[in-house]
Design a protein around this motif. Structure first.
Motif, PDB file in Angstrom:
ATOM      1  N   LEU A 145       0.823  -1.206   0.000  1.00  0.00           N
ATOM      2  CA  LEU A 145       0.000   0.000   0.000  1.00  0.00           C
ATOM      3  C   LEU A 145       0.855   1.253   0.000  1.00  0.00           C
ATOM      4  CD1 LEU A 145      -2.725   1.425   0.245  1.00  0.00           C
ATOM      5  CD2 LEU A 145      -2.634   1.050   2.715  1.00  0.00           C
ATOM      6  N   ALA A 146       1.920   1.273   0.809  1.00  0.00           N
ATOM      7  CA  ALA A 146       2.799   2.443   0.857  1.00  0.00           C
ATOM      8  C   ALA A 146       3.498   2.668  -0.477  1.00  0.00           C
ATOM      9  CB  ALA A 146       3.822   2.268   1.981  1.00  0.00           C
ATOM     10  N   ALA A 147       3.906   1.572  -1.127  1.00  0.00           N
ATOM     11  CA  ALA A 147       4.597   1.709  -2.411  1.00  0.00           C
ATOM     12  C   ALA A 147       3.660   2.225  -3.496  1.00  0.00           C
ATOM     13  CB  ALA A 147       5.197   0.362  -2.818  1.00  0.00           C
ATOM     14  N   VAL A 148       2.423   1.732  -3.523  1.00  0.00           N
ATOM     15  CA  VAL A 148       1.472   2.153  -4.560  1.00  0.00           C
ATOM     16  C   VAL A 148       1.019   3.593  -4.335  1.00  0.00           C
ATOM     17  CG1 VAL A 148      -0.803   1.719  -5.555  1.00  0.00           C
ATOM     18  CG2 VAL A 148       0.696  -0.198  -5.004  1.00  0.00           C
ATOM     19  N   SER A 149       0.690   3.941  -3.096  1.00  0.00           N
ATOM     20  CA  SER A 149       0.238   5.299  -2.807  1.00  0.00           C
ATOM     21  C   SER A 149       1.358   6.319  -2.965  1.00  0.00           C
ATOM     22  CB  SER A 149      -0.338   5.376  -1.392  1.00  0.00           C
ATOM     23  OG  SER A 149       0.636   4.975  -0.432  1.00  0.00           O
ATOM     24  N   GLY A 150       2.614   5.904  -2.762  1.00  0.00           N
ATOM     25  CA  GLY A 150       3.734   6.813  -2.937  1.00  0.00           C
ATOM     26  C   GLY A 150       4.154   7.002  -4.375  1.00  0.00           C
ATOM     27  N   ASN A 151       3.684   6.143  -5.271  1.00  0.00           N
ATOM     28  CA  ASN A 151       4.031   6.228  -6.694  1.00  0.00           C
ATOM     29  C   ASN A 151       2.771   5.952  -7.515  1.00  0.00           C
ATOM     30  OD1 ASN A 151       5.400   6.356  -9.105  1.00  0.00           O
ATOM     31  ND2 ASN A 151       6.499   4.424  -8.856  1.00  0.00           N
ATOM     32  N   PRO A 152       1.758   6.853  -7.453  1.00  0.00           N
ATOM     33  CA  PRO A 152       0.455   6.556  -8.072  1.00  0.00           C
ATOM     34  C   PRO A 152       0.478   6.494  -9.590  1.00  0.00           C
ATOM     35  CG  PRO A 152       0.526   8.821  -7.294  1.00  0.00           C
ATOM     36  CD  PRO A 152       1.776   8.158  -6.802  1.00  0.00           C
ATOM     37  N   SER A 153       1.473   7.094 -10.217  1.00  0.00           N
ATOM     38  CA  SER A 153       1.520   7.083 -11.684  1.00  0.00           C
ATOM     39  C   SER A 153       2.045   5.770 -12.251  1.00  0.00           C
ATOM     40  CB  SER A 153       2.406   8.234 -12.181  1.00  0.00           C
ATOM     41  OG  SER A 153       3.738   8.089 -11.691  1.00  0.00           O
ATOM     42  N   ARG A 154       2.443   4.848 -11.390  1.00  0.00           N
ATOM     43  CA  ARG A 154       3.035   3.601 -11.872  1.00  0.00           C
ATOM     44  C   ARG A 154       1.992   2.689 -12.504  1.00  0.00           C
ATOM     45  NH1 ARG A 154       5.833  -1.182  -8.246  1.00  0.00           N
ATOM     46  NH2 ARG A 154       6.670  -2.391  -9.995  1.00  0.00           N
ATOM     47  N   PHE A 155       0.767   2.673 -11.948  1.00  0.00           N
ATOM     48  CA  PHE A 155      -0.273   1.776 -12.435  1.00  0.00           C
ATOM     49  C   PHE A 155      -1.508   2.574 -12.834  1.00  0.00           C
ATOM     50  CE2 PHE A 155       1.976  -0.814  -9.146  1.00  0.00           C
ATOM     51  CZ  PHE A 155       2.590  -1.701 -10.025  1.00  0.00           C
ATOM     52  N   GLY A 156      -2.223   2.053 -13.804  1.00  0.00           N
ATOM     53  CA  GLY A 156      -3.445   2.701 -14.247  1.00  0.00           C
ATOM     54  C   GLY A 156      -4.588   2.560 -13.260  1.00  0.00           C
ATOM     55  N   THR A 157      -4.532   1.544 -12.399  1.00  0.00           N
ATOM     56  CA  THR A 157      -5.595   1.321 -11.410  1.00  0.00           C
ATOM     57  C   THR A 157      -5.085   1.575  -9.999  1.00  0.00           C
ATOM     58  OG1 THR A 157      -5.055  -1.049 -11.281  1.00  0.00           O
ATOM     59  CG2 THR A 157      -6.706  -0.381 -12.903  1.00  0.00           C
ATOM     60  N   SER A 158      -4.172   2.520  -9.839  1.00  0.00           N
ATOM     61  CA  SER A 158      -3.569   2.787  -8.522  1.00  0.00           C
ATOM     62  C   SER A 158      -4.609   3.196  -7.489  1.00  0.00           C
ATOM     63  CB  SER A 158      -2.496   3.872  -8.638  1.00  0.00           C
ATOM     64  OG  SER A 158      -1.392   3.415  -9.379  1.00  0.00           O
ATOM     65  N   LYS A 159      -5.608   3.995  -7.908  1.00  0.00           N
ATOM     66  CA  LYS A 159      -6.615   4.453  -6.947  1.00  0.00           C
ATOM     67  C   LYS A 159      -7.425   3.287  -6.399  1.00  0.00           C
ATOM     68  CE  LYS A 159      -7.229   9.156  -8.708  1.00  0.00           C
ATOM     69  NZ  LYS A 159      -8.200  10.148  -9.234  1.00  0.00           N
ATOM     70  N   ARG A 160      -7.770   2.360  -7.274  1.00  0.00           N
ATOM     71  CA  ARG A 160      -8.537   1.209  -6.798  1.00  0.00           C
ATOM     72  C   ARG A 160      -7.684   0.295  -5.931  1.00  0.00           C
ATOM     73  NH1 ARG A 160     -11.603  -3.665 -10.121  1.00  0.00           N
ATOM     74  NH2 ARG A 160     -12.851  -4.361  -8.354  1.00  0.00           N
ATOM     75  N   ILE A 161      -6.420   0.114  -6.290  1.00  0.00           N
ATOM     76  CA  ILE A 161      -5.523  -0.703  -5.463  1.00  0.00           C
ATOM     77  C   ILE A 161      -5.384  -0.087  -4.083  1.00  0.00           C
ATOM     78  CG2 ILE A 161      -3.153  -1.505  -5.197  1.00  0.00           C
ATOM     79  CD1 ILE A 161      -2.954  -1.765  -8.195  1.00  0.00           C
ATOM     80  N   GLU A 162      -5.226   1.235  -4.030  1.00  0.00           N
ATOM     81  CA  GLU A 162      -5.098   1.910  -2.735  1.00  0.00           C
ATOM     82  C   GLU A 162      -6.364   1.741  -1.906  1.00  0.00           C
ATOM     83  OE1 GLU A 162      -4.116   6.382  -0.943  1.00  0.00           O
ATOM     84  OE2 GLU A 162      -4.193   6.024  -3.116  1.00  0.00           O
ATOM     85  N   GLY A 163      -7.533   1.876  -2.536  1.00  0.00           N
ATOM     86  CA  GLY A 163      -8.780   1.695  -1.801  1.00  0.00           C
ATOM     87  C   GLY A 163      -8.976   0.272  -1.323  1.00  0.00           C
TER      88      GLY A 163
END
Length: 656
Positions: A438-456
Motif C-alpha cells: 500500500l505504501a509503495a502504490v500510494s507513494g508512486n500513483p503514476s506507476r499503475f493505471g488502477t492505482s486508486k482502486r488498489i489503494e482503496g
C-alpha cells in the motif's frame, strides 16, 4: 527445402539448449498463425541467445518510453511487422500484438488483477533481493531515506556503511539480473502479464511464459521481441502441470509461479505447490465463482475438497476454500502456506501465498481448518475447527476437536443448519506485507493505471479484523425480520457500544465483520425493530422473523453514531467498489482455435439468462401456453385454468 529444414532444426536445438536473451541479427521469416506448431518454433527463434552477454542487460521497449535513460549492454529489438487483423493493445508499460479474432484469450477488465500482481511481486522481490544484497530501483519511486536521531557518530559504522554502499548491486526494470527471481506464468495466453513483469518489476533473472496453445506461444515470442524483453521472457509451449512437475528439484524451482486460468486452477495446484521454491510466492486466480460461491457444492468438493454454501459471505468463503485446498495439497509434501494477500474482486478471487517446508509446522494444518454450520433461516453461522492444538512448554499437544458447536436446530429461529467446508480459518492477509504494498502504490500513483482502486482495496484489507472469519450483511439481517435497514454507521456503532470489535469487508459492500456472537447481533436487531416496528400480525408463526422477535433482547443497544465507527477508507472516499466499467464486462468467452466470438453466448447474455425478454403483463396471454399439469393429467382447475388445455397444441408440441 532440405537446407531450410536443416537450418530450422539447428536453430530449434539452439533455442532449447540456451534460453533466449536477445534477438537475432537477422530474423527468420514469420509465418501466420495458421502455420500451427511450426509457426511457434519460428517465433521462438526470433528471440535467440547471443554470446558474451554482460551480467545485467537492459532492454529498449517501444512502449516503456525510456530511451533517454542510461543503458548497459542495450540491444535494439528486432522489428516486428503486424500480421493481417492484428492490433496493438497497450497496458502499463507493455504494448501487445493481439489478433482481432478470439484465438488468444484477453480480458481488459483484469488490468486491476495484473497491476496488483506487479505491485505484490515487486515488494516480494524487494524483501528477497535485499537478502541477496541487491537493491531494486523502481521508476518514479522516491528513494527511502533513513534518518538517525543519535548524536553520537561511530567512525566504524560510517566506514561499514560506505563499504556496503560501494558493494551494493542495483537492479532496474528491463534488466536481467543473474541473481534475480525466476518467474513462471503457467497460462500466459498473449504473454501480456509476463511482458509487464519484465518491463515493470526489477530484479528478474527470467520469466517463463508458458501456454499449451501453439498460436498463443507464437504470439508470446513475438510480443517479447516487440517489447525488447526477449533476454528475460522465454516463450514455452508445454502442458503447465508437466512443466511444473519437471521443475520440482530444489535447484530448479521457481521463485514465483502465477496461475491465472480460464475457470478453475484445481488441476494445476498439486504441481504448483511442489515447483515453487522455499519461501516462494504462489499467485492463483479463480474465476469459477458459480462453483465456489455455493451454486454447485458437490462440484466444489470434487475440485477443492470443500463444500461451498450459498450464503451472503460466499465470496470470503471462496477465498478460504482455495486457501484450504492449497494448504491441503502442500501438506502432502510436508509443506505449508502463509497467505500474504487474498482479495475478492469483480467476478474472480485472487490469492498470494508463500510456501514453506517444515514437518513440525505441517502438523498445525488440521487446527487451521474449520467446518461451517450455517442456519438456512436467519443466516447465523458457527465455526467448528477440524483439530485442536495446545502448547505444552516447548512441545505442542494435538488432539481431535470436540463438537458440534450447535444443536439440531438454530437457537434463534428454529431452522436447520447446512454444513459447509472445511475452509481456511486463520488470517487470510499478512498486514505487515499489505502495508508495504500500500505504501509503495500510494507513494508512486503514476506507476499503475488502477492505482486508486488498489489503494482503496488494500486500505480496506488493512482495516479488516484478521482473526474473524466471514461476515454478516446488514441488509440480510433486516430482511430476515422484515424491518427497515439501519445504516452501516448505526449498526457498527451499536456493536462498538456493546464492547465488541467490528470492521467492514473488502469482499462485500454491506458486509460487517465482528467478534460479537450471533446472539448479540440479533439482540441489536431486536432493539432496532422496537424503534422501527414491523406488523407482527402478518408474520407466520413458523417464520424466522416471528421466532426471533418473540424473544426479548438481553441488552439495550445504543445506535448513537461513534467517531470510530467510520473507517478511514470510507472517510477519505477511496475507490473501494467500482462501478461496472463496460457492458458484458465479466468473464469473456473462452479462446478457441478458429477464433471468433460465440454468438450463442452473446445471445444468452442479452436474454438475461434465458428469461423471457418480453414479460407477460396480461393474464389472458397465458392461454397461449400449454398447462403442464394438464399434460400429466393432474390439473384440477378445468376450464378456469389460466393455461391452455387445447389437445391440438399438445399434439403439435409433441410433433415438434
Amino acid at each position: 527445402m532440405l537446407v531450410w529444414t536443416a537450418r530450422l532444426l539447428h536453430c530449434f536445438n539452439s533455442f532449447r539448449l540456451h534460453p533466449p536473451l536477445s534477438c537475432l541479427a537477422k530474423p527468420i521469416p514469420w509465418r501466420s498463425a495458421a502455420g500451427g506448431a511450426s509457426g511457434w518454433r519460428q517465433s521462438s527463434m526470433d528471440a535467440q541467445v547471443t554470446t558474451n552477454e554482460p551480467s545485467c542487460t537492459s532492454a529498449e521497449s517501444p512502449a516503456a518510453g525510456n530511451a533517454s535513460e542510461t543503458r548497459h549492454g542495450t540491444e535494439e529489438p528486432c522489428p516486428v511487422n503486424l500480421l493481417p487483423g492484428e492490433t496493438v493493445v497497450k497496458e502499463g508499460k507493455a504494448a501487445i500484438l493481439f489478433p482481432n479474432a478470439n484465438e488468444v484469450f484477453y480480458n481488459p477488465v483484469q488490468e486491476f488483477n495484473r497491476d496488483l500482481t506487479c505491485a505484490v511481486i515487486t515488494e516480494f522481490a524487494r524483501d528477497l533481493m535485499a537478502q541477496r544484497g541487491v537493491k531494486l530501483l523502481i521508476p518514479g519511486e522516491k528513494e527511502r531515506v533513513v534518518v538517525s536521531l543519535s548524536e553520537d557518530t561511530n567512525e566504524a559504522d560510517i566506514q561499514m556503511e560506505e563499504k556496503n554502499g560501494a558493494q551494493e548491486v542495483t537492479a532496474r526494470v528491463g534488466e536481467k539480473c543473474e541473481n534475480g527471481l525466476r518467474i513462471l506464468e503457467g497460462l500466459a495466453a498473449s504473454g501480456l502479464r509476463s511482458v509487464r513483469f519484465a518491463l515493470e518489476v526489477p530484479g528478474l533473472q527470467s520469466v517463463t511464459a508458458n501456454d499449451f496453445s501453439t498460436k498463443a506461444a507464437a504470439l508470446i515470442g513475438r510480443n517479447a521481441q516487440y517489447n525488447g524483453v526477449g533476454h528475460i521472457v522465454q516463450a514455452s509451449c508445454r502442458d503447465a502441470s508437466m512443466l511444473m512437475y519437471e521443475m520440482r528439484g530444489k535447484k530448479e524451482r521457481y521463485d514465483v509461479i502465477d496461475l491465472d486460468p480460464y475457470g478453475s486452477p484445481a488441476v494445476f495446484l498439486d504441481a504448483a505447490v511442489q515447483a515453487v521454491s522455499e519461501g516462494g510466492l504462489l499467485c492463483v486466480t479463480c474465476t469459477d465463482m458459480a462453483v465456489m460461491a455455493g451454486n454447485n457444492g458437490e462440484t466444489c468438493y470434487s475440485k477443492y475438497g470443500s463444500v461451498s454454501i450459498k450464503a451472503k459471505y460466499c465470496h470470503e468463503m471462496a477465498l478460504r476454500i482455495i486457501l484450504h485446498s492449497l494448504d491441503h495439497r502442500a501438506g502432502v509434501y510436508q509443506r505449508y502456506i502463509q497467505p500474504l494477500l487474498s482479495i475478492s474482486a469483480d467476478f474472480y478471487i485472487r490469492v498470494f501465498v508463500r510456501v514453506f517446508t517444515g514437518q513440525a509446522t505441517v502438523k498445525n494444518s488440521a487446527s487451521k481448518q474449520a467446518l461451517v454450520y450455517n442456519c438456512v433461516g436467519c443466516g447465523s453461522f458457527h465455526m467448528q475447527r477440524m483439530g485442536r492444538r495446545i502448547s505444552n512448554g516447548k512441545h505442542m499437544k494435538y488432539s481431535a476437536a470436540t463438537g458440534p458447536p450447535v444443536g439440531p436446530e438454530c437457537e434463534h429461529c428454529g431452522q436447520r443448519h447446512q454444513l459447509g467446508g472445511p475452509i481456511w480459518a486463520e488470517a487470510i492477509h499478512d498486514l505487515e506485507f499489505v502495508q508495504k504494498v500500500l505504501a509503495a502504490v500510494s507513494g508512486n500513483p503514476s506507476r499503475f493505471g488502477t492505482s486508486k482502486r488498489i489503494e482503496g482495496m488494500l486500505s480496506m484489507v488493512t482495516e479488516e479484523l484478521e482473526d474473524v472469519p466471514l461476515y454478516y450483511t446488514v441488509d440480510n439481517l433486516s430482511s430476515t425480520i422484515h424491518c427497515n435497514t439501519p445504516s452501516l454507521l448505526q449498526f457498527r456503532s451499536a456493536l462498538l457500544h456493546a464492547g465488541h470489535r467490528v470492521s467492514l469487508s473488502h469482499a462485500c459492500k454491506n458486509g460487517v465483520k465482528t467478534d460479537a456472537p450471533s446472539g448479540v447481533i440479533w439482540d441489536i436487531m431486536r432493539c432496532w425493530e422496537k424503534s422501527n416496528p414491523v406488523k407482527r400480525e402478518k408474520l407466520s408463526q413458523t417464520s424466522p422473523a416471528f421466532k426471533i422477535l418473540s424473544t426479548e433482547p438481553s441488552l439495550e443497544a445504543c445506535f448513537t453514531v461513534r467517531e470510530d465507527a467510520n473507517p478511514q477508507s470510507r472517510k477519505r472516499h477511496l475507490t473501494r467498489f467500482q462501478e461496472n466499467p463496460q457492458a458484458f464486462w465479466g468473464p469473456k468467452a473462452r479462446a478457441k482455435a478458429g477464433g471468433g466470438i460465440n454468438t450463442n453466448l452473446q445471445d444468452k447474455r442479452k436474454k438475461f439468462q434465458n428469461k423471457r425478454k418480453n414479460q407477460i403483463t396480461d393474464s389472458s396471454q397465458l392461454k397461449n401456453f400449454p398447462c403442464k399439469k394438464f399434460k400429466q393429467g393432474t390439473c384440477t382447475h378445468g376450464d378456469s385454468c389460466s393455461y391452455s388445455h387445447d389437445e391440438e397444441k399438445k399434439s403439435d408440441e409433441k410433433a415438434e
